[in-house]
Design a protein around this motif. Structure first.
Motif, mmCIF file in Angstrom:
data_model
loop_
_atom_site.group_PDB
_atom_site.id
_atom_site.type_symbol
_atom_site.label_atom_id
_atom_site.label_comp_id
_atom_site.label_asym_id
_atom_site.label_seq_id
_atom_site.Cartn_x
_atom_site.Cartn_y
_atom_site.Cartn_z
ATOM 1 N N THR A 20 0.835 -1.194 0.000
ATOM 2 C CA THR A 20 0.000 0.000 0.000
ATOM 3 C C THR A 20 0.869 1.243 0.000
ATOM 4 O O THR A 20 1.914 1.281 0.651
ATOM 5 N N LEU A 21 0.448 2.260 -0.734
ATOM 6 C CA LEU A 21 1.177 3.520 -0.746
ATOM 7 C C LEU A 21 1.011 4.214 0.591
ATOM 8 O O LEU A 21 -0.083 4.218 1.162
ATOM 9 N N ASP A 22 2.095 4.833 1.086
ATOM 10 C CA ASP A 22 1.982 5.587 2.331
ATOM 11 C C ASP A 22 1.459 6.992 2.034
ATOM 12 O O ASP A 22 1.162 7.328 0.883
ATOM 13 N N LYS A 23 1.384 7.826 3.046
ATOM 14 C CA LYS A 23 0.806 9.164 2.877
ATOM 15 C C LYS A 23 1.613 10.045 1.928
ATOM 16 O O LYS A 23 1.095 11.011 1.386
ATOM 17 N N ASP A 24 2.880 9.699 1.701
ATOM 18 C CA ASP A 24 3.734 10.448 0.783
ATOM 19 C C ASP A 24 3.830 9.778 -0.589
ATOM 20 O O ASP A 24 4.714 10.103 -1.378
ATOM 21 N N ARG A 26 4.796 6.814 -1.332
ATOM 22 C CA ARG A 26 5.917 5.881 -1.453
ATOM 23 C C ARG A 26 5.397 4.460 -1.253
ATOM 24 O O ARG A 26 4.396 4.248 -0.593
ATOM 25 N N PHE A 27 6.127 3.502 -1.818
ATOM 26 C CA PHE A 27 5.734 2.112 -1.658
ATOM 27 C C PHE A 27 6.966 1.216 -1.643
ATOM 28 O O PHE A 27 8.068 1.626 -2.010
ATOM 29 N N SER A 28 6.765 0.002 -1.222
ATOM 30 C CA SER A 28 7.809 -1.016 -1.275
ATOM 31 C C SER A 28 7.136 -2.314 -1.701
ATOM 32 O O SER A 28 5.920 -2.386 -1.832
ATOM 33 N N GLY A 29 7.933 -3.319 -1.915
ATOM 34 C CA GLY A 29 7.388 -4.598 -2.325
ATOM 35 C C GLY A 29 8.487 -5.511 -2.794
ATOM 36 O O GLY A 29 9.622 -5.418 -2.328
ATOM 37 N N PHE A 30 8.166 -6.376 -3.756
ATOM 38 C CA PHE A 30 9.182 -7.273 -4.291
ATOM 39 C C PHE A 30 8.917 -7.560 -5.753
ATOM 40 O O PHE A 30 7.812 -7.356 -6.258
ATOM 41 N N TYR A 31 9.951 -8.006 -6.424
ATOM 42 C CA TYR A 31 9.932 -8.265 -7.864
ATOM 43 C C TYR A 31 10.371 -9.700 -8.086
ATOM 44 O O TYR A 31 11.392 -10.130 -7.570
ATOM 45 N N LEU A 32 9.579 -10.444 -8.839
ATOM 46 C CA LEU A 32 9.895 -11.839 -9.160
ATOM 47 C C LEU A 32 10.166 -11.947 -10.646
ATOM 48 O O LEU A 32 9.286 -11.641 -11.448
ATOM 49 N N PRO A 33 11.367 -12.346 -11.038
ATOM 50 C CA PRO A 33 11.668 -12.475 -12.464
ATOM 51 C C PRO A 33 10.860 -13.597 -13.096
ATOM 52 O O PRO A 33 10.543 -14.587 -12.440
ATOM 53 N N GLY A 34 10.529 -13.432 -14.354
ATOM 54 C CA GLY A 34 9.789 -14.445 -15.089
ATOM 55 C C GLY A 34 10.705 -15.353 -15.864
ATOM 56 O O GLY A 34 11.927 -15.185 -15.851
ATOM 57 N N PRO A 35 10.138 -16.303 -16.597
ATOM 58 C CA PRO A 35 10.948 -17.239 -17.363
ATOM 59 C C PRO A 35 11.797 -16.581 -18.443
ATOM 60 O O PRO A 35 12.852 -17.091 -18.800
ATOM 61 N N ALA A 36 11.385 -15.415 -18.937
ATOM 62 C CA ALA A 36 12.142 -14.725 -19.982
ATOM 63 C C ALA A 36 13.454 -14.155 -19.456
ATOM 64 O O ALA A 36 14.333 -13.805 -20.224
ATOM 65 N N ALA A 37 13.593 -14.050 -18.128
ATOM 66 C CA ALA A 37 14.833 -13.536 -17.548
ATOM 67 C C ALA A 37 16.002 -14.465 -17.873
ATOM 68 O O ALA A 37 17.143 -14.030 -17.940
ATOM 69 N N GLY A 38 15.705 -15.752 -18.059
ATOM 70 C CA GLY A 38 16.701 -16.699 -18.531
ATOM 71 C C GLY A 38 17.805 -17.054 -17.557
ATOM 72 O O GLY A 38 18.798 -17.624 -17.944
ATOM 73 N N SER A 39 17.659 -16.729 -16.289
ATOM 74 C CA SER A 39 18.712 -17.046 -15.333
ATOM 75 C C SER A 39 18.108 -17.666 -14.091
ATOM 76 O O SER A 39 17.240 -17.079 -13.461
ATOM 77 N N LEU A 43 16.642 -14.249 -7.875
ATOM 78 C CA LEU A 43 15.756 -14.540 -6.760
ATOM 79 C C LEU A 43 14.761 -13.396 -6.600
ATOM 80 O O LEU A 43 14.938 -12.319 -7.156
ATOM 81 N N THR A 44 13.721 -13.629 -5.802
ATOM 82 C CA THR A 44 12.799 -12.550 -5.470
ATOM 83 C C THR A 44 13.603 -11.420 -4.847
ATOM 84 O O THR A 44 14.405 -11.644 -3.943
ATOM 85 N N SER A 45 13.402 -10.200 -5.350
ATOM 86 C CA SER A 45 14.234 -9.067 -4.948
ATOM 87 C C SER A 45 13.366 -7.913 -4.455
ATOM 88 O O SER A 45 12.272 -7.692 -4.963
ATOM 89 N N PRO A 46 13.874 -7.145 -3.480
ATOM 90 C CA PRO A 46 13.101 -6.028 -2.942
ATOM 91 C C PRO A 46 13.019 -4.860 -3.920
ATOM 92 O O PRO A 46 13.918 -4.652 -4.730
ATOM 93 N N LEU A 47 11.920 -4.120 -3.833
ATOM 94 C CA LEU A 47 11.776 -2.900 -4.622
ATOM 95 C C LEU A 47 11.256 -1.782 -3.743
ATOM 96 O O LEU A 47 10.600 -2.025 -2.726
ATOM 97 N N GLU A 48 11.561 -0.560 -4.134
ATOM 98 C CA GLU A 48 11.068 0.641 -3.465
ATOM 99 C C GLU A 48 10.788 1.683 -4.524
ATOM 100 O O GLU A 48 11.488 1.748 -5.536
#
Length: 114
Positions: A20-24, A26-39, A43-48
């Motif tokens: 959820t976005l905060d009052k400013d 901003r958000f955070s979460g994670f990113y999961l690469p798909g099969p097209a990433a080829g590697s 791994l699941t990686s943090p995002l901001e």
């Protein structure tokens, strides 16, 4: 109204999950690469990130960074884009991205950004 909170899937099968976005807006979460990433080492990686206030702009611009969790390399990707809502109320994200890898020296800097 375009809100980035939730789960998004790219054309290549990658998935971004945003808190959820905060009052400013901003958000955070994670990113999961798909099969097209080829590697298999990705791994699941943090995002901001952050998006414009949707009370001011109904189809806001946004950015987020992903600091990749890799077994043998250090990489960061920055995504910059805009959220659109079509006439059916369907939201979509359109973004450009830059990938930066660690360079061993200033002489190698030229090839570290894609």
């Amino acid at each position: 109204q375009c809100l980035l909170s939730g789960s998004w899937r790219s054309d290549t099968g990658c998935r971004m999950v945003v808190s959820t976005l905060d009052k400013d807006n901003r958000f955070s979460g994670f990113y999961l690469p798909g099969p097209a990433a080829g590697s298999s080492e990705l791994l699941t990686s943090p995002l901001e990130g952050s998006q414009q206030d949707t009370r001011l702009v109904p189809q806001p611009t946004f950015y987020f960074t992903v600091n990749w969790r890799l077994q043998e390399a250090a990489q960061t990707t920055v995504f910059l884009g805009q959220c659109y809502v079509d006439t059916n109320g369907e939201e979509s994200l359109h973004a450009l991205w830059l990938l930066r890898e660690v360079a061993d020296s200033p002489d190698e800097d030229w090839k570290a950004t894609r």
